[in-house]
Write a protein that holds these residues in place. Structure first.
Motif, PDB file in Angstrom:
ATOM      1  N   GLN A  36      16.373  42.533  40.634  1.00 58.81           N
ATOM      2  CA  GLN A  36      15.971  43.547  38.940  1.00 58.81           C
ATOM      3  C   GLN A  36      14.792  43.626  38.479  1.00 58.81           C
ATOM      4  O   GLN A  36      13.384  43.194  39.464  1.00 58.81           O
ATOM      5  CB  GLN A  36      16.524  42.585  37.821  1.00 58.81           C
ATOM      6  CG  GLN A  36      18.421  42.171  38.282  1.00 58.81           C
ATOM      7  CD  GLN A  36      17.830  40.712  36.910  1.00 58.81           C
ATOM      8  OE1 GLN A  36      18.639  40.315  37.061  1.00 58.81           O
ATOM      9  NE2 GLN A  36      17.962  41.589  35.809  1.00 58.81           N
ATOM     10  N   SER A  37      14.362  45.025  38.488  1.00 57.87           N
ATOM     11  CA  SER A  37      13.189  45.352  37.763  1.00 57.87           C
ATOM     12  C   SER A  37      13.429  46.371  36.728  1.00 57.87           C
ATOM     13  O   SER A  37      14.462  47.194  36.712  1.00 57.87           O
ATOM     14  CB  SER A  37      12.464  46.198  39.071  1.00 57.87           C
ATOM     15  OG  SER A  37      12.627  46.992  39.503  1.00 57.87           O
ATOM     16  N   VAL A  38      11.754  46.468  36.139  1.00 53.75           N
ATOM     17  CA  VAL A  38      12.403  46.963  34.590  1.00 53.75           C
ATOM     18  C   VAL A  38      11.444  48.171  35.364  1.00 53.75           C
ATOM     19  O   VAL A  38       9.548  47.350  35.310  1.00 53.75           O
ATOM     20  CB  VAL A  38      12.156  46.014  33.588  1.00 53.75           C
ATOM     21  CG1 VAL A  38      12.106  47.600  32.199  1.00 53.75           C
ATOM     22  CG2 VAL A  38      13.326  45.434  33.656  1.00 53.75           C
ATOM     23  N   TYR A  42      18.994  47.558  38.248  1.00 54.13           N
ATOM     24  CA  TYR A  42      20.306  47.288  39.529  1.00 54.13           C
ATOM     25  C   TYR A  42      21.715  47.387  38.679  1.00 54.13           C
ATOM     26  O   TYR A  42      22.046  47.930  37.777  1.00 54.13           O
ATOM     27  CB  TYR A  42      20.195  45.070  37.962  1.00 54.13           C
ATOM     28  CG  TYR A  42      21.229  44.457  37.719  1.00 54.13           C
ATOM     29  CD1 TYR A  42      22.519  44.209  37.069  1.00 54.13           C
ATOM     30  CD2 TYR A  42      20.873  43.525  38.503  1.00 54.13           C
ATOM     31  CE1 TYR A  42      23.456  43.100  37.235  1.00 54.13           C
ATOM     32  CE2 TYR A  42      21.786  42.702  39.588  1.00 54.13           C
ATOM     33  CZ  TYR A  42      22.748  41.886  38.409  1.00 54.13           C
ATOM     34  OH  TYR A  42      23.964  41.007  38.806  1.00 54.13           O
ATOM     35  N   GLY A  43      22.885  46.725  39.891  1.00 50.69           N
ATOM     36  CA  GLY A  43      23.668  47.592  39.994  1.00 50.69           C
ATOM     37  C   GLY A  43      25.255  47.194  38.617  1.00 50.69           C
ATOM     38  O   GLY A  43      25.685  47.894  38.804  1.00 50.69           O
ATOM     39  N   GLY A  44      24.914  45.481  38.849  1.00 50.88           N
ATOM     40  CA  GLY A  44      25.536  45.004  37.667  1.00 50.88           C
ATOM     41  C   GLY A  44      25.777  45.463  36.044  1.00 50.88           C
ATOM     42  O   GLY A  44      24.949  46.602  36.040  1.00 50.88           O
ATOM     43  N   ALA A  98      20.531  40.332  33.465  1.00 55.54           N
ATOM     44  CA  ALA A  98      22.182  40.441  34.249  1.00 55.54           C
ATOM     45  C   ALA A  98      23.168  40.081  33.879  1.00 55.54           C
ATOM     46  O   ALA A  98      23.065  38.999  32.754  1.00 55.54           O
ATOM     47  CB  ALA A  98      22.327  40.205  35.562  1.00 55.54           C
ATOM     48  N   GLY A  99      24.617  40.651  33.557  1.00 52.83           N
ATOM     49  CA  GLY A  99      25.431  39.797  32.738  1.00 52.83           C
ATOM     50  C   GLY A  99      26.328  39.168  32.795  1.00 52.83           C
ATOM     51  O   GLY A  99      27.552  38.594  33.205  1.00 52.83           O
ATOM     52  N   SER A 100      25.392  37.517  32.890  1.00 56.06           N
ATOM     53  CA  SER A 100      25.807  36.636  33.205  1.00 56.06           C
ATOM     54  C   SER A 100      25.408  35.577  32.312  1.00 56.06           C
ATOM     55  O   SER A 100      23.624  35.506  32.389  1.00 56.06           O
ATOM     56  CB  SER A 100      26.266  36.222  34.654  1.00 56.06           C
ATOM     57  OG  SER A 100      24.427  35.877  35.167  1.00 56.06           O
ATOM     58  N   SER A 101      25.662  34.747  32.413  1.00 56.41           N
ATOM     59  CA  SER A 101      24.943  33.233  31.138  1.00 56.41           C
ATOM     60  C   SER A 101      24.234  32.886  31.736  1.00 56.41           C
ATOM     61  O   SER A 101      22.728  32.541  30.712  1.00 56.41           O
ATOM     62  CB  SER A 101      26.210  32.054  30.667  1.00 56.41           C
ATOM     63  OG  SER A 101      26.856  31.792  32.335  1.00 56.41           O
TER      64      SER A 101
END
Lengths: 114, 114
Positions: A2-4, A27-29, A95-98
């Motif tokens: 990931q990058s911003v 980020y693809g997800g 990312a969409g995980s905990s």
């Protein structure tokens, strides 16, 4: 990974001008997106966040941001800035995980001329 | 009220010293993070931890290590401080069970290595 990216490093505006700060992520997800603000001498605090639903999110102090998935963007806007908005603004993504690390952009310093 | 507390606001250490930065949070958060903040570079992730005794490297782990022996405490260790580690260090925590919540930050520790 990931990058911003925040393309504006320093923005100078007069009071009552409109503001838009750019933020792009890679980020693809599924992502959660945030804007944080750091006022001079203070700790970072959340302005607004997006995780699902309406892509236009409203935050504190009149700020809003729009998530455009096709552009991987989450730009911050305010229709009329005040001198008290002088601060540094950071875009962040998880990312969409905990158990996810939070990745920040390089920040945009906003200076408002009274 | 959520609180993330960093043990020192300002530290001055000599080159080669072993330095401990301590962070405590009172929200029972699973995730904890250490960032360094440098002008123009934003917040860069050093390490993060998603559970007791669990850790993952961030983007700039070289020269640092971490310890998470208790859920509420996350320590950053500079094994042998160098002048290029002079920076502002920020600790943060977030919930693992609710991935939509934001991270909460401490006030930061400004470390100067001479």
């Amino acid at each position: 990974a990931q990058s911003v990216s925040q393309h504006n490093h320093h923005v100078i505006l007069s009071e009552a001008a409109s503001l838009e700060l750019g933020c792009n992520y890679s980020y693809g997800g599924t992502v959660n997106l945030f804007w944080y603000v750091q006022y001079p001498g203070q700790h970072l605090q959340l302005l607004l966040k997006y995780f699902s639903g309406d892509p236009l999110v409203k935050g504190i102090k009149g700020f809003e941001a729009e998530f455009i998935k096709s552009k991987f963007s989450f730009n911050l806007r305010k229709p009329s800035v005040q001198w008290s908005d002088t601060a540094e603004y950071f875009c962040a993504v998880t990312a969409g995980s905990s158990a996810s690390k939070i990745i920040f952009g390089s920040g945009t310093r906003l200076s408002i001329r009274p | 009220d959520v609180k993330v507390t960093q043990s020192s606001r300002y530290l001055v250490k000599r080159t080669g010293e072993k330095v401990f930065l301590e962070c405590v949070q009172d929200m029972d958060h699973e995730n904890m993070f250490w960032y360094r903040q440098d002008p123009g570079l934003g917040l860069r992730l050093i390490y993060f931890s998603y559970d007791v005794k669990m850790k993952e490297k961030g983007d700039i782990p070289e020269g640092y290590s971490v310890s998470r022996e208790k859920k509420e405490r996350f320590s950053l260790i500079l094994e042998s401080a160098s002048t290029n580690q002079t920076s502002m260090y920020l600790c943060a925590s977030s919930s693992k069970t609710d991935s939509n919540t934001e991270a909460f930050f401490g006030q930061g520790t400004r470390l100067t290595v001479v």
